[in-house]
Design a protein around this motif. Structure first.
Motif, short mmCIF file in Angstrom:
data_model
loop_
_atom_site.label_atom_id
_atom_site.label_comp_id
_atom_site.label_asym_id
_atom_site.label_seq_id
_atom_site.Cartn_x
_atom_site.Cartn_y
_atom_site.Cartn_z
N SER A 147 0.83 -1.21 0.00
CA SER A 147 0.00 0.00 0.00
C SER A 147 0.87 1.26 0.00
O SER A 147 0.51 2.27 -0.61
N VAL A 148 2.01 1.20 0.65
CA VAL A 148 2.93 2.34 0.67
C VAL A 148 3.52 2.55 -0.72
O VAL A 148 3.66 3.68 -1.20
N ILE A 149 3.84 1.47 -1.39
CA ILE A 149 4.39 1.57 -2.74
C ILE A 149 3.36 2.16 -3.69
O ILE A 149 3.67 3.01 -4.54
N LYS A 150 2.09 1.77 -3.53
CA LYS A 150 1.02 2.33 -4.36
C LYS A 150 0.89 3.83 -4.13
O LYS A 150 0.74 4.61 -5.07
N LYS A 151 0.97 4.25 -2.86
CA LYS A 151 0.89 5.68 -2.55
C LYS A 151 2.09 6.42 -3.14
O LYS A 151 1.96 7.53 -3.64
N LEU A 152 3.26 5.81 -3.07
CA LEU A 152 4.45 6.42 -3.64
C LEU A 152 4.30 6.59 -5.15
O LEU A 152 4.61 7.67 -5.69
#
Length: 85
Positions: free
Chosen positions: A12-17
């Motif tokens: 989910s953090v990678i998607k936000k990034l």
């Protein structure tokens, strides 16, 4: 010089990034560097960390300057004598 950083990050953090990168038209590297620098600044302010105390405390010594100088000179002299034999 840039170095490679490898870390396991939640998906989910990678998607936000990725989303931020596209929306702001910035590289992922720029976003990560900015976030880390801002976080470090925030922690420094909140914890009242004095960088000078952490990095320049070498002037706080238990021995006198003259003792330090004499100890260093003796070590140098011993080293020079050992290499002259």
């Amino acid at each position: 010089m840039d170095k490679v950083l490898s870390a396991r990050v939640d998906e989910s953090v990678i998607k936000k990034l990725n989303m931020l990168s596209r929306q702001l038209n910035l590289t992922k590297k720029a976003i990560l560097e900015g976030a880390i620098l801002r976080y470090a600044e925030q922690v420094t302010v909140e914890k009242k960390i004095d960088i000078l105390d952490l990095t320049f405390g070498s002037w706080k010594r238990d021995e006198a300057i003259s003792d330090t100088v004499n100890r260093v000179r003796n070590a140098f002299q011993t080293s020079m004598e050992r290499h002259q034999r």
